[in-house]
Design a protein around this motif. Structure first.
Motif, short mmCIF file in Angstrom:
data_model
loop_
_atom_site.label_atom_id
_atom_site.label_comp_id
_atom_site.label_asym_id
_atom_site.label_seq_id
_atom_site.Cartn_x
_atom_site.Cartn_y
_atom_site.Cartn_z
N ALA A 268 0.84 -1.20 0.00
CA ALA A 268 0.00 0.00 0.00
C ALA A 268 0.87 1.25 0.00
CB ALA A 268 -0.94 -0.01 1.20
N GLN A 269 1.46 1.54 -1.15
CA GLN A 269 2.33 2.70 -1.27
C GLN A 269 2.26 3.27 -2.67
OE1 GLN A 269 6.31 0.66 -0.76
NE2 GLN A 269 6.76 1.79 -2.64
N LYS A 270 2.75 4.48 -2.81
CA LYS A 270 2.81 5.16 -4.09
C LYS A 270 4.17 5.83 -4.21
CE LYS A 270 0.74 9.05 -6.59
NZ LYS A 270 -0.26 10.15 -6.53
N PRO A 271 4.94 5.54 -5.28
CA PRO A 271 4.69 4.55 -6.33
C PRO A 271 5.16 3.16 -5.89
CG PRO A 271 6.74 5.68 -6.77
CD PRO A 271 6.18 6.30 -5.52
N PRO A 292 9.46 3.22 -14.46
CA PRO A 292 10.82 3.47 -13.98
C PRO A 292 10.91 4.16 -12.63
CG PRO A 292 10.66 3.97 -16.31
CD PRO A 292 9.27 3.72 -15.83
N ARG A 293 10.07 5.15 -12.36
CA ARG A 293 10.14 5.83 -11.07
C ARG A 293 9.83 4.85 -9.93
NH1 ARG A 293 9.83 11.15 -9.71
NH2 ARG A 293 9.18 11.68 -7.59
N ALA A 294 8.83 4.02 -10.12
CA ALA A 294 8.49 3.01 -9.13
C ALA A 294 9.65 2.05 -8.92
CB ALA A 294 7.23 2.26 -9.55
N VAL A 295 10.30 1.65 -10.01
CA VAL A 295 11.44 0.74 -9.91
C VAL A 295 12.54 1.35 -9.05
CG1 VAL A 295 13.34 -0.27 -11.25
CG2 VAL A 295 10.99 -0.49 -12.06
N MET A 296 12.85 2.63 -9.27
CA MET A 296 13.95 3.25 -8.55
C MET A 296 13.62 3.41 -7.08
SD MET A 296 16.89 4.08 -9.99
CE MET A 296 17.59 2.97 -8.81
N PHE A 299 13.82 0.02 -5.47
CA PHE A 299 15.21 -0.41 -5.31
C PHE A 299 15.82 0.21 -4.06
CE2 PHE A 299 19.77 0.14 -5.84
CZ PHE A 299 20.16 -1.15 -6.15
N PHE A 300 15.68 1.51 -3.89
CA PHE A 300 16.28 2.19 -2.74
C PHE A 300 15.65 1.76 -1.42
CE2 PHE A 300 17.48 5.76 -5.79
CZ PHE A 300 18.82 5.42 -5.78
N GLU A 301 14.35 1.57 -1.41
CA GLU A 301 13.64 1.32 -0.15
C GLU A 301 13.61 -0.15 0.26
OE1 GLU A 301 12.37 3.37 2.08
OE2 GLU A 301 12.90 5.21 1.02
N GLN A 352 8.94 18.18 -7.78
CA GLN A 352 7.68 17.98 -8.50
C GLN A 352 7.19 16.55 -8.34
OE1 GLN A 352 7.89 19.00 -12.62
NE2 GLN A 352 5.81 18.32 -13.09
N ASP A 353 5.91 16.42 -8.00
CA ASP A 353 5.31 15.09 -7.83
C ASP A 353 4.97 14.54 -9.21
OD1 ASP A 353 4.20 12.82 -6.76
OD2 ASP A 353 2.26 13.75 -6.35
N GLU A 354 5.83 13.64 -9.71
CA GLU A 354 5.66 13.10 -11.05
C GLU A 354 4.99 11.73 -11.01
OE1 GLU A 354 9.43 15.03 -13.37
OE2 GLU A 354 9.79 13.19 -12.25
N GLY A 355 4.50 11.32 -12.17
CA GLY A 355 3.91 10.00 -12.29
C GLY A 355 4.96 8.91 -12.15
N SER A 356 4.51 7.68 -11.92
CA SER A 356 5.43 6.58 -11.66
C SER A 356 6.26 6.21 -12.88
CB SER A 356 4.66 5.35 -11.17
OG SER A 356 3.72 4.94 -12.14
N HIS A 357 5.93 6.77 -14.05
CA HIS A 357 6.69 6.49 -15.26
C HIS A 357 7.76 7.55 -15.52
CE1 HIS A 357 3.66 9.41 -16.31
NE2 HIS A 357 4.21 9.63 -17.50
N MET A 358 7.88 8.56 -14.63
CA MET A 358 8.75 9.70 -14.88
C MET A 358 9.89 9.75 -13.86
SD MET A 358 5.65 12.41 -15.58
CE MET A 358 6.63 13.76 -16.21
N LEU A 359 11.07 10.13 -14.35
CA LEU A 359 12.29 10.05 -13.53
C LEU A 359 12.97 11.40 -13.30
CD1 LEU A 359 14.04 6.88 -14.97
CD2 LEU A 359 13.32 7.19 -12.60
N ARG A 360 12.54 12.47 -13.94
CA ARG A 360 13.33 13.69 -13.92
C ARG A 360 13.59 14.21 -12.50
NH1 ARG A 360 15.02 17.14 -17.66
NH2 ARG A 360 13.79 16.10 -19.26
N SER A 361 12.58 14.23 -11.65
CA SER A 361 12.81 14.76 -10.30
C SER A 361 13.69 13.82 -9.47
CB SER A 361 11.47 15.02 -9.58
OG SER A 361 10.80 13.81 -9.31
N MET A 362 13.69 12.52 -9.80
CA MET A 362 14.58 11.60 -9.09
C MET A 362 16.05 11.89 -9.41
SD MET A 362 13.06 9.37 -7.09
CE MET A 362 14.21 7.99 -7.01
#
Length: 391
Positions: A268-271, A292-296, A299-301, A352-362
């Motif tokens: 129960a988390q986002k992303p 990709p954002r969800a993947v990253m 991975f870290f968490e 910026q709160d981006e969608g789970s498919h976006m990586l720019r803010s990461m």
């Protein structure tokens, strides 16, 4: 579906410790120690000069030079009152030395030395034997992660070899048929990024990865079965894509047919809601989604702490602090969230709160902010849980 804390608890229950091996200390960067390091020698090994100058015996107006001591040399006798010796940084201070005075304060005329200003205090510019640590002092503990300063510290105690845990061998499996490939019409297809991103993250952590790169499998049970069997030679398997609930999401079904144990599927988390964790042939399997954002974030968490725990790290999770939020925040929904953030002026600025498919803010983030499911609003300067990224 389970919560974030429960998912992390289950992960740690299935950690299999890696074996350990001796390595020269210069090869231990980033490794986790499998032993305590106890000093067999003091540091410094002896009283030594902290500056280039003169070792003085007693107070007075002038001193007679009786020798010169370079680093690695010794005078060979005690200084008597009124005597001094030219001395260089790191050289052993002879017995009888009152203090060392910097050469800038000295005026030498033949064999006589005078100093300007007040006489130096007792022990001035002398690094005392055992000042940093003494024989028997603990230097590093089992479970500590080695870095360059740690290597230097234990090398200064005469240590040349340490026992460290093996780095895990991790196989990455990219699933799906939507990627641009040579010989196929690119219309409607996308460039693959998750496999390259994960391989880079694993190499940055020092893990062993497959020389040929990631395994690639279409959303086909037979092909995925063969690929997972091959990937199971590694210590840990990471799959990307195919873990949601669509017709083409086949990772769970194939793992179950292979006899894997599914420990949880869905957090129960986002992303990263569709994440799956299983064990197959006693090997950990992380089923990550395709975004990709969800993947990253996952991975870290989850993945990175698991890999560190397998190496015996005492605290495998990302370094965590409570820090004030730079702006008020209200979030919707009932899932925990991980948000990219930067730390500035002692406060946390959410990117910026981006969608789970976006990586720019990461790319620009140096931390993830954890927003638990039980709280949905924060005031400016209210503390939030910050997880520092391993930059």
């Amino acid at each position: 579906m389970i919560g974030v804390e429960e998912a992390k608890r289950i992960l740690l229950q299935h950690v299999r410790p890696m074996p350990f091996l001796p390595v020269p200390i210069h090869e231990s960067e980033g490794c986790v120690l499998a032993q305590d390091i106890i000093a067999a020698h003091p540091h410094p090994l002896f009283d030594m000069s902290a500056v280039d100058g003169y070792a003085l015996s007693g107070n007075g107006g002038q001193w007679r030079v009786v020798g010169s001591i370079a680093a690695g040399d010794v005078l060979g006798r005690e200084l008597l009152a009124g005597e001094c010796a030219r001395i260089f940084t790191g050289a052993q201070v002879p017995a009888g030395t009152h203090a060392v005075v910097m050469q800038e304060r000295c005026d030498r005329n033949g064999d006589l030395v005078m100093i300007s200003g007040e006489s130096p205090a007792q022990g001035a510019n002398i690094r005392r034997r055992g000042e940093q640590f003494d024989t028997g002092d603990p230097l590093m503990r089992q479970g500590d992660r080695m870095n360059s300063p740690a290597i230097g510290l234990i090398a200064s105690a005469g240590v040349e070899e340490v026992e460290v845990s093996f780095k895990p061998w991790v196989s990455v499996v990219r699933t799906g048929g939507e990627f641009i490939q040579d010989g196929l019409d690119p219309t409607g297809r996308i460039f693959s990024s998750n496999d390259a991103m994960l391989m880079g993250a694993l190499l940055a952590e020092g893990c062993e990865v497959d020389d040929e790169g990631a395994y690639i499998a279409e959303d086909d049970d037979a092909e995925l079965t063969i690929t997972l069997e091959e990937a199971s030679e590694a210590d840990v398997i990471i799959t990307t894509g195919g873990v949601s609930v669509g017709d083409h999401d086949r990772v769970r079904a194939v793992l179950e047919k292979l006899g894997a144990t599914i420990h949880f599927h869905g957090v129960a988390q986002k992303p990263g809601k569709p994440m799956l964790f299983a064990t197959y042939k006693e090997k950990a399997v992380f089923g990550l989604p395709g975004n990709p954002r969800a993947v990253m974030v996952l991975f870290f968490e989850y993945v990175l702490p698991f890999l560190r725990a397998a190496q015996g790290a005492r605290d495998p999770w990302l370094r965590t602090e409570q820090m004030p939020l730079a702006q008020p925040l209200v979030v919707k929904g009932d899932r925990a969230e991980f948000r990219a953030a930067r730390l500035k002026g002692g406060r946390v600025e959410l990117l910026q709160d981006e969608g789970s498919h976006m990586l720019r803010s990461m790319v620009n983030a140096d931390a993830l902010v954890y927003l638990p499911a039980h709280q949905r609003a924060w005031k400016e300067n209210e503390p939030v849980e910050v997880h520092f990224l391993p930059r």
